[in-house]
Design a protein around this motif. Structure first.
Motif, short mmCIF file in Angstrom:
data_model
loop_
_atom_site.label_atom_id
_atom_site.label_comp_id
_atom_site.label_asym_id
_atom_site.label_seq_id
_atom_site.Cartn_x
_atom_site.Cartn_y
_atom_site.Cartn_z
N GLY A 20 -5.57 0.88 1.45
CA GLY A 20 -6.13 2.11 1.94
C GLY A 20 -5.73 2.21 3.39
O GLY A 20 -4.92 1.38 4.02
N GLY A 21 -6.80 2.70 4.24
CA GLY A 21 -6.81 2.49 5.74
C GLY A 21 -6.16 3.65 6.15
O GLY A 21 -6.15 4.73 5.75
N ALA A 22 -5.66 3.76 7.52
CA ALA A 22 -5.30 4.77 8.25
C ALA A 22 -3.53 5.11 8.01
O ALA A 22 -3.10 5.52 8.86
CB ALA A 22 -5.63 4.39 9.81
N LEU A 23 -3.43 4.79 7.02
CA LEU A 23 -1.92 5.05 6.75
C LEU A 23 -1.77 6.17 5.32
O LEU A 23 -2.88 6.05 4.61
CB LEU A 23 -1.21 3.61 6.24
N THR A 24 -0.83 6.80 5.38
CA THR A 24 -0.66 7.93 4.62
C THR A 24 -0.19 7.23 3.30
O THR A 24 0.28 6.15 3.10
CB THR A 24 -0.04 9.16 5.03
N ILE A 31 -0.99 1.93 -0.24
CA ILE A 31 -1.57 2.26 -1.57
C ILE A 31 -3.04 2.66 -1.31
O ILE A 31 -3.71 1.87 -0.61
CB ILE A 31 -1.25 1.30 -2.56
N PRO A 32 -3.65 3.91 -1.75
CA PRO A 32 -5.00 4.03 -1.62
C PRO A 32 -5.94 3.18 -2.24
O PRO A 32 -5.67 2.46 -3.11
CB PRO A 32 -5.08 5.35 -2.15
N LYS A 33 -7.27 2.99 -1.67
CA LYS A 33 -8.09 1.92 -2.25
C LYS A 33 -8.43 2.06 -3.73
O LYS A 33 -8.56 1.29 -4.31
CB LYS A 33 -9.25 1.77 -1.52
N GLU A 34 -8.14 3.48 -3.87
CA GLU A 34 -8.76 3.67 -5.43
C GLU A 34 -7.80 3.40 -6.30
O GLU A 34 -8.00 3.56 -7.54
CB GLU A 34 -8.81 5.36 -5.49
N ASP A 47 8.36 -1.90 0.84
CA ASP A 47 7.52 -2.23 -0.58
C ASP A 47 7.18 -0.90 -1.06
O ASP A 47 5.95 -0.77 -1.47
CB ASP A 47 6.60 -3.13 -0.28
N GLY A 48 8.17 0.12 -1.37
CA GLY A 48 7.57 1.14 -2.01
C GLY A 48 6.39 2.11 -1.46
O GLY A 48 6.39 2.23 -0.26
N ARG A 49 5.33 1.91 -2.39
CA ARG A 49 4.22 2.79 -1.49
C ARG A 49 3.43 1.83 -0.56
O ARG A 49 2.63 2.46 0.16
CB ARG A 49 3.17 2.79 -2.82
N ASN A 50 3.70 0.85 -0.37
CA ASN A 50 3.21 -0.14 0.87
C ASN A 50 4.50 -0.26 1.67
O ASN A 50 4.43 -1.28 2.53
CB ASN A 50 2.63 -1.49 0.28
N GLY A 51 5.49 0.64 1.65
CA GLY A 51 6.56 0.51 2.77
C GLY A 51 6.55 1.54 3.91
O GLY A 51 5.57 1.67 4.48
N HIS A 52 7.61 2.12 4.13
CA HIS A 52 7.92 2.73 5.31
C HIS A 52 8.96 4.11 4.93
O HIS A 52 9.76 3.73 4.10
CB HIS A 52 8.66 1.82 6.43
N VAL A 53 8.64 5.00 5.46
CA VAL A 53 9.50 6.25 5.35
C VAL A 53 9.88 6.68 6.75
O VAL A 53 9.23 6.64 7.92
CB VAL A 53 8.82 7.26 4.57
N ARG A 54 10.96 7.18 6.58
CA ARG A 54 11.59 7.88 7.89
C ARG A 54 12.36 9.10 7.68
O ARG A 54 13.26 8.90 6.43
CB ARG A 54 12.53 6.87 8.76
#
Length: 139
Positions: free
Chosen positions: A41-45, A33-36, A14-21
């Motif tokens: 947010g949380g412990a994900l980049t 996606i950042p809380k802002e 899901d794009g910004r709420n997805g996965h990268v490799r």
């Protein structure tokens, strides 16, 4: 330009709420996606953190190279890159970048000259020039 190296990464989900490799598997993680920006947010980049990290490392290398060309030895240096994202008046989104350089022991004019030289050499600076507002600061 002939590429000396090509990095490859794939985003899924899901794009910004997805996965990268990355193609070599060294990078392999989920994004949030950042809380802002209305996300969990949380412990994900997120993409802005990844861009900031890449830009900081690349710019620091350029800084060291320019200093060496000026026969200046740098010690205890650091580059911090802040990447902002916001809505453009045109309706799309854009980025802003602030680069803060810690160059202890150098006279201010010499530090500014090396900082500007790094900004001319760094591939990230060259890629963003004219497209992204970049501010250079000495700490």
């Amino acid at each position: 330009m002939t590429a000396l190296y090509t990095a490859s990464a794939t985003a899924t989900g899901d794009g910004r709420n997805g996965h990268v490799r990355s193609s070599d598997g060294v990078l392999d993680f989920d994004l949030a996606i950042p809380k802002e920006m209305g996300g969990p947010g949380g412990a994900l980049t997120n993409p802005e953190q990844l861009f900031a990290a890449g830009y900081a490392a690349c710019f620091h290398s350029a800084l060291k190279r320019v200093a060496s060309a000026h026969k200046v030895t740098l010690t205890d240096t650091a580059i911090t890159v802040d990447v902002g994202i916001g809505q453009l008046p045109s309706g799309g989104f854009g980025l802003s970048v602030t680069i803060e350089a810690e160059l202890p022991g150098l006279p201010e004019e010499q530090a500014k000259e090396i900082l500007e030289g790094a900004h001319q050499m760094c591939p990230y600076s060259n890629a963003t020039r004219g497209n992204v507002e970049v501010q250079l600061n000495l700490a």
